[in-house]
Write an enzyme that holds these catalytic residues in place. Structure first.
Site: not given
Ligand code: LMR
Length: 394
Positions: A208, A243, A127, A210
């Protein structure tokens, strides 16, 4: 003073939201930011959340401060949701944070305080905000191989080889389930091998999680986290409620620090509370209280679980539809990985140029690295996406 500020790089995921809004085409398809959408394109407030909010509105008599760790019911019920019975509660320090991102940020702050020279090993890719926060905190990062560009599954041999270069005290950032951005996940045998490596080399896992409940189910998605938390001496876990409870804007998350004994737990708890105090004092309460109410009430919990399961199965169905349509159009199983991936995302594994081509030619909005939010699809847009993928020559 302000004139000395330098413009900051735009977040690629968030920039896409505006670009999509500005596109006048009716047939555009938003597969960008990781937000669940139902078949009509709406991100609904879950039934149990509405019911808990109503009850809270009727019964809440004060908005005075909670503790620095947040509502204890939230902490206890979330610890149980994520870790089950895998770790004794008196080994777990836990604080509420503003969203899962807040938990990630606080976890890395804890790392810098405990071991300023620790490096953090991150999956390549991960991410983007993981990297951004780590850079912001001046923490050295080392990428480890994760995604096999050919098979679009986990490059486990590459991952283990790279993690083998870590030194005692380094931190390994892992995604608990539903890897963002790839959708390629570790199986339990692989989690076990990772645990063995972490223990052999004295590495600290930071997980993590999520998207618990978006992959194979609430318990299944937590199995890797539980294994690591119960079989390593120290572990950090950042959990998000954005989520799986659909409360994105309420900013609801939990940071857990798992240690070997109760005295380490007390110090961790005190340090996490201190970090909350320094950064924002008390964590947000509304979302946390709603989650605590849902998880501690049998009726609300059952309803939440069944709605979450519908969401999960809906995304799985879309994955199968997309893979089948691509199979039909191409006459090959090249895109079969889309049905194997789990969670909200899949990395198509194509170039930024072709991603841009699909945006320009067909109004398909995916992140530049070719991450698609599967929940952004519906039965009408699956064929549009499949056709765009084929037309672009992916
Ligand atoms: C994403 O990866 O799209 C989500 O976790 C939202 C974000 O804050 O980036």
């Amino acid at each position: 003073m302000f004139e000395t500020l330098k413009p900051q790089p735009a977040d690629k995921i968030l920039a896409l939201i505006q670009q999509y809004r500005d596109d006048p085409r009716d047939n555009k398809v938003d597969l960008g930011v990781g937000v669940y959408k139902d078949a009509s394109g709406v991100t609904p407030v879950m039934r149990a959340v509405k019911a808990a909010e109503k009850q809270l509105w009727e019964e809440q008599t004060t908005k005075a401060y909670t503790g620095l760790a947040g509502d204890p019911t939230f902490g206890d019920t979330m610890v149980k949701l994520v870790l089950g019975d895998s770790v004794a509660r008196d080994k777990i320090a836990a604080v509420a944070t503003p969203g899962g991102t807040g938990a990630v940020r606080q976890a890395f702050e804890l790392v810098t305080r405990a071991n300023p020279s620790a490096r953090v090993f991150v999956s390549n890719p991960t991410w983007p905000n993981h990297l951004s926060i780590l850079k912001y905190l001046n923490i050295e990062t080392v990428g480890y191989r994760y995604f096999d560009a050919e098979t679009r599954a986990v490059d486990f041999a590459g991952m283990m080889e790279d993690l083998n270069t870590a030194k005692s005290g380094d931190v390994v950032l892992l995604h608990g389930c539903c890897h963002n951005p790839t959708g390629a996940n570790l199986n339990m045998a692989q989690w076990q091998e990772i645990v063995d490596l972490l223990n052999a080399k004295g590495l600290i896992p930071m997980i993590d999680i999520a998207y618990q409940g978006f992959g194979d189910g609430l318990e299944e998605d937590a199995a890797g986290v539980r294994l690591v938390a119960s079989s390593t001496p120290e572990c950090l876990v950042a959990a998000s409620c954005s989520k799986n409870f659909g409360i994105y804007r309420e900013r609801t998350g939990l940071l857990m620090a798992i240690s070997q004994n109760a005295s380490a737990q007390a110090l961790n708890q005190q340090t996490l509370a201190f970090l909350n105090r320094q950064n924002y004092s008390f964590p947000p309460d509304h979302g946390a209280r709603i989650v605590g109410m849902i998880l501690s009430d049998d009726t609300l919990r059952a309803d939440w679980k069944s709605e979450l399961e519908e969401v999960r199965l809906g995304m799985l169905e879309l994955r199968h539809q997309l893979a089948t349509e691509l199979q039909r159009l191409t006459g090959s199983d090249r895109f079969g990985f889309l049905a194997q991936h789990r969670g909200m995302f899949s990395l198509l594994g194509t170039t930024p140029d072709l991603v841009e081509k699909m945006r320009v030619d067909a109004g398909i909005y995916m992140v530049g690295d070719s991450r698609m939010n599967i929940a952004g699809l519906n039965t009408k847009t699956v064929p549009l996406l499949a056709q765009a993928i084929v037309d672009a020559g992916v």
